[in-house]
Design an enzyme around this catalytic site. Structure first.
Site, PDB file in Angstrom:
ATOM      1  N   ASP A  24      29.979  -2.359  -6.244  1.00  0.00           N
ATOM      2  CA  ASP A  24      31.406  -2.577  -6.467  1.00  0.00           C
ATOM      3  C   ASP A  24      32.062  -1.225  -6.260  1.00  0.00           C
ATOM      4  O   ASP A  24      31.718  -0.254  -6.934  1.00  0.00           O
ATOM      5  CB  ASP A  24      31.658  -3.067  -7.897  1.00  0.00           C
ATOM      6  CG  ASP A  24      31.163  -4.505  -8.103  1.00  0.00           C
ATOM      7  OD1 ASP A  24      30.589  -5.081  -7.153  1.00  0.00           O
ATOM      8  OD2 ASP A  24      31.344  -5.038  -9.205  1.00  0.00           O
ATOM      9  N   ASP A 143      34.190 -17.522  -7.641  1.00  0.00           N
ATOM     10  CA  ASP A 143      34.168 -17.048  -9.022  1.00  0.00           C
ATOM     11  C   ASP A 143      34.414 -18.259  -9.909  1.00  0.00           C
ATOM     12  O   ASP A 143      35.500 -18.830  -9.898  1.00  0.00           O
ATOM     13  CB  ASP A 143      35.264 -15.995  -9.245  1.00  0.00           C
ATOM     14  CG  ASP A 143      34.994 -14.714  -8.455  1.00  0.00           C
ATOM     15  OD1 ASP A 143      33.856 -14.533  -7.982  1.00  0.00           O
ATOM     16  OD2 ASP A 143      35.923 -13.907  -8.303  1.00  0.00           O
TER      17      ASP A 143
END
Lengths: 268, 213
Positions: A24, A143
């Site tokens: 990330d 998600d």
């Protein structure tokens, strides 16, 4: 290893399950948010990617975690540097909204791009992207968060913007739709679990893996090696993605692979 | 100065292949990406990659007359076909309702099918995506320093079946037996992506550059 000589269906070792460390990235640095809020620093993306490649990672995923809500493009330059030194598949996500964004990332050396928010707001974008570049390089990131109460039948919904915005879309139906639209792979992040390291949400992982015929990567919540095993054996995932358990040296990729192999999972 | 030319016909990611070749090429080698017939004719080694649908690939190959060019240069220059670049060298592909290919190696490119299963009747997902083992068949300089049954990275929904068993130097298994590596005279063709197969993939590319058939 013995293979029958006859043609048709033959005995095989088969595909290895994959371990995918996720970088990330924010401001050119690898970070990992706990529940996407509390961020710790884990280094230079190129160095981290090289380290994982040498350690036996099967792929690398690079997510620009701020791109979606701060409208920042992922750093093409970082992707170029990684692709010039790391020779395993590289997926890039975060802020992929236009065909041109995909072309830019593939030209920079990405093998696949991960589309999240843009797919939710414009599903035809996935179709156009798969037609243009081939399904093999289009990953749809989902998600999902559980929205059913304990008394109800399990139901998960799609969220965008780092888990902050509900969409009303059923996660399993959405995954099936994305497959039909040309997604080559699904990156499934279970939001309620992410960063808290209590394991993947095996319910939604299994439901989606059983519903689609494309590979599914389980993501969100891996805190120990049993979580990785569970993602594959119980969640039926084809690959497991993890960040913090590797970034902070709790486990090496090799330890994870050895452990998973001991549990009967085929690894590279 | 020796040159390896990566043939650019507008299909797929040449960056990865070129970068991987640069990574392994000896200091006196230059890596060039080109679709220019004269550049390709004067190469020491040629890499023929490909990603995407076969109909689009063959259309570009024919438009640029690369089919004739490949047939011509392979008589004297080592050529490495990768993935769809490999498939385009066969006789025919089932993809896109059937496409005639370059026909440099006799054989067919077939679809895995929507209901592919392993020997335990477990469903196998298509595309065949990930790291699978390649069983080496016979010997070939391309396998130098690469252990038998090593894993390489595959991404494909169609697979090669060569007509001549003698042309096959590597096999993999995914519900069916697939011919993963072919070699005919100056030509080697691989279904997997050596440029994405970590150290052993780089070793294969290195072996290709030092190969003097």
């Amino acid at each position: 290893m013995i293979y029958p000589q006859s043609s048709g269906v033959v005995s095989q070792m088969g595909l290895a399950k994959r371990i995918i460390p996720c970088l990330d990235v924010e401001n050119g640095r690898v970070v990992k948010g706990v529940q996407f809020v509390d961020i710790r620093d884990a280094g230079d993306p190129v160095e981290v990617a090289k380290r994982y490649n040498e350690a036996g990672a099967d792929e690398i995923t690079f997510l620009d975690i701020t791109a979606s809500h701060e409208e920042r493009d992922t750093t093409v330059h970082t992707v170029e540097r990684i692709a010039g030194e790391v020779f395993i598949p590289l997926t890039v996500g975060g802020g992929i909204r236009k065909i041109e964004d995909i072309r830019t990332m593939l030209n920079a050396g990405a093998d696949k791009v991960s589309i999240n928010t843009a797919a939710v707001f414009n599903p035809d974008f996935v179709k156009a992207a798969a037609d243009r570049f081939g399904a093999q390089c289009i990953v749809v990131a989902i998600d999902a968060k559980k929205v059913s109460t304990p008394q109800e039948e399990d139901r998960w919904e799609i969220f965008t913007h780092g888990g902050r915005k509900p969409t009303g879309l059923d996660a399993v139906e959405w995954a099936t739709k994305m497959e039909a639209y040309g997604a080559g792979e699904i990156l499934l992040t279970s939001m309620d679990q992410d960063g808290v390291k209590s394991g993947y949400d095996l319910g939604v992982t299994r439901a989606i893996c059983e519903a689609v015929n494309i590979p599914v990567i389980a993501s969100g919540g891996a805190g120990n090696l049993d979580h990785l095993v569970d993602g594959i054996k119980q969640g039926l995932a084809d690959a497991v993605l993890a960040a913090s358990i590797f970034h902070f040296g709790e486990y090496t990729i090799q330890q994870a692979k050895d452990y998973m192999r001991q549990q009967g999972i085929e690894m590279r | 100065m020796k040159r390896v030319v990566v043939v650019d016909y507008g299909m797929g990611n040449l960056h990865s292949v070129a970068k991987a070749l640069e990574h392994v090429a000896p200091i006196d080698w230059r890596v060039q990406v080109s679709a220019d017939a004269e550049v390709i004719r004067h190469a020491d080694h040629v890499v023929f990659p490909g990603v995407g649908a076969i109909r689009d690939c063959m259309a570009e190959i024919k438009r640029l007359h690369l089919d004739e060019l490949i047939k011509e240069i392979v008589q004297r220059i080592p050529v490495l076909g990768i993935c769809v670049g490999m498939q385009s060298l066969l006789s025919h592909s089932e993809e896109n309702e059937g496409v005639d290919c370059i026909d440099l190696i006799p054989g067919h490119v077939r679809f895995f099918g929507k209901h592919l299963k392993d020997e335990h009747s477990q469903r196998l997902k298509v595309p065949h995506m990930g790291w699978n083992q390649v069983e080496q068949v016979g010997g070939h300089p391309i396998w130098q320093g690469i252990p038998d049954n090593s894993r390489f990275y595959f991404v494909h929904s169609y697979y090669v079946q060569a007509d001549q068993p003698a042309d096959v130097i590597g096999r993999a298994y995914y519900g069916v037996k697939l011919d993963a590596v072919l070699a005919v005279d100056n030509l080697v063709a691989v279904q997997f992506h050596p440029e994405k197969s970590a150290a052993l993939g780089l070793q294969l590319l290195k072996n290709f550059l030092s190969w003097q058939p």
